[in-house]
Design an enzyme around this catalytic site. Structure first.
Site, PDB file in Angstrom:
ATOM      1  N   TYR A  53     -64.785 -43.034   6.338  1.00  0.00           N
ATOM      2  CA  TYR A  53     -65.922 -42.398   5.668  1.00  0.00           C
ATOM      3  C   TYR A  53     -66.024 -40.926   6.039  1.00  0.00           C
ATOM      4  CZ  TYR A  53     -67.635 -47.126   4.577  1.00  0.00           C
ATOM      5  OH  TYR A  53     -67.776 -48.404   4.122  1.00  0.00           O
ATOM      6  N   LEU A 236     -76.880 -52.944  -4.542  1.00  0.00           N
ATOM      7  CA  LEU A 236     -77.410 -52.316  -5.759  1.00  0.00           C
ATOM      8  C   LEU A 236     -76.301 -51.935  -6.730  1.00  0.00           C
ATOM      9  CD1 LEU A 236     -80.229 -49.993  -4.361  1.00  0.00           C
ATOM     10  CD2 LEU A 236     -80.472 -52.189  -5.534  1.00  0.00           C
ATOM     11  N   LEU A 241     -78.122 -51.090 -10.351  1.00  0.00           N
ATOM     12  CA  LEU A 241     -79.224 -52.037 -10.523  1.00  0.00           C
ATOM     13  C   LEU A 241     -80.598 -51.387 -10.397  1.00  0.00           C
ATOM     14  CD1 LEU A 241     -77.636 -55.083  -8.714  1.00  0.00           C
ATOM     15  CD2 LEU A 241     -78.502 -55.085 -11.062  1.00  0.00           C
TER      16      LEU A 241
END
Length: 347
Positions: A53, A236, A241
């Site tokens: 990351y 999500l 969503l």
């Protein structure tokens, strides 16, 4: 905040886990620290990261997220109260910059990866260390078909687990987890642990959301019977969503607005159709769509923790607040009706 046991351990982790993959790309160091401070103040004690990351992954930023967490963690007097999770990256053709392009899941790479993460995180140990994805040709990152290709197998799981066990014995890792794994992969980790008296996997971090409930087929039973709880990522669906991308909207600064070309998993016409139905259910019951989606995941009995991510403090506060929402039988019935009509539009 609610807490659940991490696998068979005596560690209590918050039902909301703070994800970090935007830190160092979409979020600055100051913003990352602000998110961490707020989340911990709300009772979150579980923080998830990875050596790769921030995302999207690239050589120029690799490791920056762990560095941000390390900067914050170094100033904390309560390290022992926090559960820090990270991940090791296996071999992949699109990641040719990690450890000189020779990264895999063998002993040398495991040791190098753990030591590098510890240095960036500015800590003496990692509470949960996870294999980011399998080093073999199998079903992960949305792949649905399966063609047996043992010639493409990388480091054997037995070698990886043995190497990770060394790091546990050295005190650098407390517990082990896996990610993006299949039922066979999980069973193999468990079998080898029993056969060779090696550390037992305590968690599996796989995608799970209203748009992707494939975990329920095969893996949910493992989670219950073997005490290997799900750490649900993308609850999500990359923010889909929330409803903010409906009708081809692309809000400024949003993840799919910035990086949509790289992330196609949740943007199909079918995904939009199902999302619209879930958004309607939420609004008819006086709920924010994102909180409906998160509350559903939080309530699943095989879920240990939902990994949320946010680029703004407003998003973070709303996502954490989802832990207080209990969906009633009518809402759950309507969710099941949508799911049965179109299961898993975004596997």
């Amino acid at each position: 905040m609610q807490y659940r046991k991490l696998g068979h351990t005596d560690i209590d982790v918050s039902v909301i886990c703070l994800g970090s993959m935007t830190w160092g790309e979409q979020n600055t160091l100051a913003q990352a620290c602000q998110q961490l401070d707020y989340a911990v103040a709300q009772g979150v004690n579980f923080i998830d990261t990875a050596e790769l990351y921030p995302s999207p992954m690239r050589a120029e930023t690799q490791g920056r997220t762990e560095q941000h967490i390390g900067h914050w963690l170094h100033k904390r007097p309560d390290r022992e109260r926090l559960v820090i999770a990270s991940k090791i990256c296996p071999a992949a053709p699109y990641i040719d910059y990690l450890r000189g392009g020779a990264n895999c899941l063998d002993r040398d790479n495991v040791q190098a990866a753990v030591d590098a993460s510890l240095k960036r995180l500015q800590t003496d140990y990692i509470d949960l260390y996870q294999v980011h994805w399998p080093e073999r040709d199998t079903n992960y990152f949305g792949r649905q078909d399966y063609y047996h290709a043992p010639e493409q197998d990388g480091t054997p799981i037995a070698e990886t687990l043995s190497a990770l066990a060394e790091q546990v014995r050295a005190g650098k890792i407390r517990y082990l987890g896996i990610s993006n794994e299949t039922p066979w992969g999980l069973s193999e980790y468990l079998r080898l642990a029993r056969a060779a008296d090696l550390p037992r996997i305590v968690s599996i971090q796989n995608p799970y959301s209203l748009l992707n409930r494939t975990f329920e087929i095969g893996l949910a039973e493992f989670a219950h019977r073997e005490q290997v709880g799900l750490l649900a990522y993308s609850p999500l669906g990359f923010g889909v969503l929330s409803g903010k991308y409906l009708d081809d909207q692309r809000p400024p600064g949003a993840r799919l607005t910035l990086f949509g070309a790289k992330y196609k998993r949740y943007v199909s016409a079918l995904a939009q159709q199902c999302t619209r139905r879930y958004v309607t259910v939420a609004r008819e019951h006086g709920l924010e769509p994102a909180q409906l989606a998160l509350a559903f995941v939080n309530q699943r009995p095989f879920v240990t923790s939902s990994i949320i991510g946010a680029t703004t403090m407003e998003q973070l506060a709303a996502n954490i607040a989802s832990v207080a929402i209990e969906l009633d039988k009518d809402v759950l019935r309507r969710i099941e009706d949508i799911h049965r009509a179109q299961p898993n539009p975004c596997p």
